[in-house]
Design an enzyme around this catalytic site. Sequence first.
Site, PDB file in Angstrom:
ATOM      1  N   SER A  40     -16.310   3.108 -11.386  1.00  0.00           N
ATOM      2  CA  SER A  40     -16.390   2.622 -12.774  1.00  0.00           C
ATOM      3  C   SER A  40     -17.267   3.505 -13.661  1.00  0.00           C
ATOM      4  O   SER A  40     -17.384   3.250 -14.864  1.00  0.00           O
ATOM      5  CB  SER A  40     -16.944   1.196 -12.803  1.00  0.00           C
ATOM      6  N   CYS A 128     -23.271 -20.489  -5.810  1.00  0.00           N
ATOM      7  CA  CYS A 128     -22.738 -21.270  -6.927  1.00  0.00           C
ATOM      8  C   CYS A 128     -22.574 -22.748  -6.566  1.00  0.00           C
ATOM      9  O   CYS A 128     -22.900 -23.636  -7.369  1.00  0.00           O
ATOM     10  CB  CYS A 128     -21.412 -20.688  -7.392  1.00  0.00           C
ATOM     11  N   SER A 158     -11.932 -17.507  -8.561  1.00  0.00           N
ATOM     12  CA  SER A 158     -12.816 -16.551  -9.243  1.00  0.00           C
ATOM     13  C   SER A 158     -14.103 -16.320  -8.472  1.00  0.00           C
ATOM     14  O   SER A 158     -14.761 -15.291  -8.661  1.00  0.00           O
ATOM     15  CB  SER A 158     -13.132 -17.026 -10.665  1.00  0.00           C
ATOM     16  N   HIS A 241     -15.678 -24.678 -10.151  1.00  0.00           N
ATOM     17  CA  HIS A 241     -15.761 -25.338  -8.844  1.00  0.00           C
ATOM     18  C   HIS A 241     -15.940 -26.843  -9.033  1.00  0.00           C
ATOM     19  O   HIS A 241     -16.626 -27.281  -9.964  1.00  0.00           O
ATOM     20  CB  HIS A 241     -16.952 -24.810  -8.040  1.00  0.00           C
ATOM     21  N   ASN A 314     -18.295 -21.836 -12.208  1.00  0.00           N
ATOM     22  CA  ASN A 314     -18.976 -21.102 -11.138  1.00  0.00           C
ATOM     23  C   ASN A 314     -19.417 -19.707 -11.539  1.00  0.00           C
ATOM     24  O   ASN A 314     -20.390 -19.176 -10.996  1.00  0.00           O
ATOM     25  CB  ASN A 314     -18.062 -21.002  -9.909  1.00  0.00           C
TER      26      ASN A 314
END
Length: 332
Positions: A40, A128, A158, A241, A314
């Site tokens: 990246s 999370c 995700s 979630h 989340n």
Amino acid sequence: MGYKIAVVGATGLVGQEMLKILYERKIPISELYAFASAKSEGTYVEFGNEKIKVEKATADGIAKAEFALFSIGEEISLELAPEIAKKGTIIIDNSNAFRMDPEVPLVIPEINPEDLKNHKNIIANPNCSTIQMLVALNPLHKRWKLKRIFVATYQSVSGKGKDAIDELLTSTSAFLKREDHPPKVFPHPIAFNLIPHIDSFEDENYTREEMKMVRETHKILHDPTIKVSPTCVRTPVIRGHSEVINAEFQDDFSLEEVFEVLSNAPGVRVLDEPSKKVYPMPIFCEGRDEVFVGRIRKDLFNPRSINMWVVSDNIRKGAALNAIQILEYLIK
């Protein structure tokens, strides 16, 4: 006056959310750095109306910052964070790398911000699922003391990153067209399916994800006597979630008291009007800061137990927001 802040893993879902929240909450920043993997390097990420050039994550580069928000994976966190911390940068790490290290605070700001006083330049962000469960349960724990938690999580794709979202979308399309789409990210097809398997299996056939909830609960609440029995399930939901929680307490309580406590709890929003079909759902929580609680009711057979349904974004409260709340606490 502002702070030099680095977002490490800036091109990922959590890193991008961190940049968004840093801008939204007007964190005082003099220099903002974006780091990611070599692939990246040279790309750009958005920060408000600005574009920030992405640098390759190196210890020397990240050490330019006073604070570094890490969301780059456990392996790289273990490699880079200790060296950077020695240079004086305070790291808030979103991976599992340091959560159970006794020298590293594991913090949910609504619950145990006092643990930050003992940090040695590395602070761990909890899992999370643990975050949303404890934000909902801790206000009740403070009143009636938790004895046991049964929890089943219904976790969105995700939580496993962009590739997992892509696999859900493409496999859903393939399923509807009656085309084959062998899974790559997940161990089984995720479209129109539930997978009771998140992370690797450990002893006693509990997964690592499930054991994170056990160990992190004990550390955050400073109480290893609380019995936690989790089952973690991956669902074909993009973001948000959900958790079914049955919590048993040591002391008596009334349902009215539970509603009062939760309605005034920091970070919690009660959505509970079943006659009007009002209850939390992941489709409505995306981009929201709160942990939503509904379907609150006493256990039918144990007067000291309560059932509830807990939903949260989340990527936001379960990761990026919690880290930035820690940052806010530190800079105050």
